[in-house]
Design a protein around this motif. Structure first.
Motif, short mmCIF file in Angstrom:
data_model
loop_
_atom_site.label_atom_id
_atom_site.label_comp_id
_atom_site.label_asym_id
_atom_site.label_seq_id
_atom_site.Cartn_x
_atom_site.Cartn_y
_atom_site.Cartn_z
N THR A 40 46.62 27.06 30.85
CA THR A 40 47.62 27.72 30.62
C THR A 40 47.44 29.27 30.41
N VAL A 41 46.68 29.59 29.57
CA VAL A 41 46.30 30.90 29.05
C VAL A 41 45.58 31.78 30.28
N ASP A 42 44.97 31.18 31.09
CA ASP A 42 44.21 32.00 32.13
C ASP A 42 45.37 32.21 33.18
N ALA A 43 46.30 31.36 33.50
CA ALA A 43 47.35 31.58 34.32
C ALA A 43 48.27 32.69 33.94
N ARG A 44 48.66 32.67 32.67
CA ARG A 44 49.42 33.90 32.17
C ARG A 44 48.59 35.03 32.11
N LEU A 45 47.33 35.35 32.02
CA LEU A 45 46.22 36.12 31.93
C LEU A 45 46.21 36.77 33.40
N ILE A 46 46.07 36.07 34.17
CA ILE A 46 46.26 36.38 35.63
C ILE A 46 47.37 37.15 36.19
N LEU A 97 54.65 37.37 44.42
CA LEU A 97 53.42 37.54 44.73
C LEU A 97 52.84 36.49 43.79
N VAL A 98 51.51 35.70 44.53
CA VAL A 98 50.90 34.73 43.62
C VAL A 98 49.33 35.33 43.34
N ALA A 99 48.77 35.20 42.25
CA ALA A 99 47.63 35.67 41.81
C ALA A 99 46.85 34.55 41.42
N PHE A 100 45.59 34.39 41.88
CA PHE A 100 44.45 33.47 41.45
C PHE A 100 43.13 33.82 41.62
N GLU A 101 42.41 33.16 40.79
CA GLU A 101 40.96 33.25 40.91
C GLU A 101 40.47 32.46 42.11
N PRO A 102 39.53 33.08 42.94
CA PRO A 102 38.62 32.12 43.79
C PRO A 102 37.89 31.16 43.18
N SER A 103 37.93 29.90 43.41
CA SER A 103 37.28 28.91 42.85
C SER A 103 36.58 27.87 43.72
N GLY A 104 35.49 28.44 44.36
CA GLY A 104 34.61 27.75 45.25
C GLY A 104 35.84 27.21 46.52
N PRO A 105 35.49 25.77 46.68
CA PRO A 105 36.37 25.23 47.77
C PRO A 105 37.92 24.84 47.24
N TYR A 106 38.01 25.10 46.05
CA TYR A 106 39.61 24.48 45.52
C TYR A 106 40.65 25.40 45.81
N ASP A 132 46.13 29.20 37.57
CA ASP A 132 44.56 28.90 37.59
C ASP A 132 44.42 27.60 38.10
N VAL A 133 43.29 27.79 38.99
CA VAL A 133 43.05 26.63 39.92
C VAL A 133 41.85 25.74 39.54
N SER A 134 42.09 24.48 39.62
CA SER A 134 40.84 23.56 39.23
C SER A 134 40.93 22.53 40.31
N LYS A 135 40.26 21.47 40.32
CA LYS A 135 40.06 20.44 41.63
C LYS A 135 41.34 19.86 41.58
N ASP A 136 41.91 19.37 40.43
CA ASP A 136 42.96 18.48 40.42
C ASP A 136 44.39 19.19 40.31
N TRP A 137 44.38 20.32 39.84
CA TRP A 137 45.64 20.80 39.35
C TRP A 137 45.77 22.29 39.55
N ARG A 138 46.99 22.74 39.46
CA ARG A 138 47.34 24.21 39.69
C ARG A 138 48.42 24.55 38.53
N ASN A 188 38.74 38.69 40.86
CA ASN A 188 37.28 38.30 40.46
C ASN A 188 37.35 37.59 38.98
N PRO A 189 36.98 36.41 38.94
CA PRO A 189 37.15 35.61 37.66
C PRO A 189 36.37 36.45 36.55
N LEU A 190 35.50 37.24 36.75
CA LEU A 190 34.79 38.02 35.53
C LEU A 190 35.50 39.17 35.12
N GLN A 191 36.49 39.66 36.37
CA GLN A 191 37.22 40.86 35.72
C GLN A 191 38.55 40.37 34.88
N VAL A 192 38.97 38.90 35.20
CA VAL A 192 39.89 38.42 34.30
C VAL A 192 39.21 38.09 32.99
N ARG A 193 37.97 37.48 32.95
CA ARG A 193 37.47 37.37 31.73
C ARG A 193 37.52 38.74 30.67
#
Length: 285
Positions: free
Chosen positions: A93-99, A46-55, A9-15, A74-79
């Motif tokens: 944490t939940v988002d990382a597991r779901l991805i 293999l590493v899976a993640f959601e595109p999150s703007g520039p982050y 799960d990608v954010s500005k400060d953390w992975r 796609n974040p919408l598909q994950v949701r």
């Protein structure tokens, strides 16, 4: 089913990462050292993640250099996947597991990494989109202000934006001309009626896959392929949805001008009517 997958799960400060092989979670800082630690922790999975703007870009580039496969989802598909499996909570944490679970269960393939020239072209195109919005704002302000001083400032701002836009277009043209593969495709695209050099550059930035796709796949990529809606005896009207918004944005004005100047067949009318029914997008010109 693939188990050797790490969801991030990608954010500005953390992975925030979840390793599917042993079910462990770990948080990494969004720094060079943090990305290196994440690479070691994945153990080549293999590493899976959601595109999150520039982050997400630094992570994507780091994985490519390390030779680790990456899956962009796609974040919408994950949701919607979360809703399908009954997960309502939303934390990093939940988002990382779901991805990770989604990538494994659907056996999603790795996304080919973009080369440096394509990344630079995409960055320049994003900057151009911002300047086009600034130009529209400056025009509106210049027309709406009654104060002479403010009108003068708005006019000066408009001249500055136009100057920056011209310089950016020149840089985009130089970048494309310097790559043989891009230059060849750039020369082909304007042969299509309605496609200008500016639109061609936007298409190359938004859809690097063009030239390697069949017609239907290209239409789907842009979100312009009509989707059938049918259930039992009911047959609904086909609609378009999904796809890359900025790619549709780039095609909107060329398609509209072509429709206005050319007599077209009924199947094309259906597609264009569906396109107009979507949210209107400004031209990249």
């Amino acid at each position: 089913m693939t188990h050797s997958i790490v969801g991030v799960d990608v954010s500005k400060d953390w992975r925030d990462a979840y390793r599917r092989t042993d079910g462990k979670n770990r948080r990494f800082a969004n720094t060079k050292q943090g990305r290196q630690s994440l690479t070691r922790w994945t153990k080549g999975a293999l590493v899976a993640f959601e595109p999150s703007g520039p982050y997400h870009r630094a992570l994507e580039q780091h994985l490519a250099v390390a030779g680790i496969g990456a899956v962009k989802i796609n974040p919408l598909q994950v949701r919607r996947f979360a809703e399908a499996v009954g997960t309502r909570a939303k934390t990093d944490t939940v988002d990382a597991r779901l991805i990770a679970v989604m990538a494994a269960q659907l056996e999603l393939p790795a996304t080919p990494p973009l080369d440096q020239i394509t990344r630079d072209l995409k960055a320049l195109q994003i900057a151009r989109q911002g300047l086009v919005k600034d130009r529209t704002t400056a025009k509106n302000r210049a027309q709406s202000h009654e104060c002479r001083f403010l009108k003068s400032q708005a006019a000066a701002r408009l001249r500055h934006v136009k100057s920056q836009l011209a310089a950016l277009d020149a840089e985009i043209a130089t970048l494309i001309a310097g790559d043989e593969h891009l230059a060849r495709r750039r020369d082909i695209l304007p042969t299509i009626p309605g496609i200008s050099a500016i639109t061609a550059a936007a298409l190359l930035a938004e859809a690097p896959e063009l030239g390697a796709l069949e017609g239907k796949a290209a239409a789907s990529l842009a979100g312009l392929a009509p989707m059938t809606r049918q259930s039992g005896k009911w047959n609904g009207r086909a609609m378009i949805r999904g796809g890359r918004a900025q790619l549709r944005h780039a095609l909107d004005m060329p398609a509209s001008s072509r429709l206005a100047s050319t007599r077209i067949s009924r199947p094309s009318m259906i597609v264009s009517s569906a396109q107009r029914s979507r949210r209107r997008w400004r031209s990249p010109r």
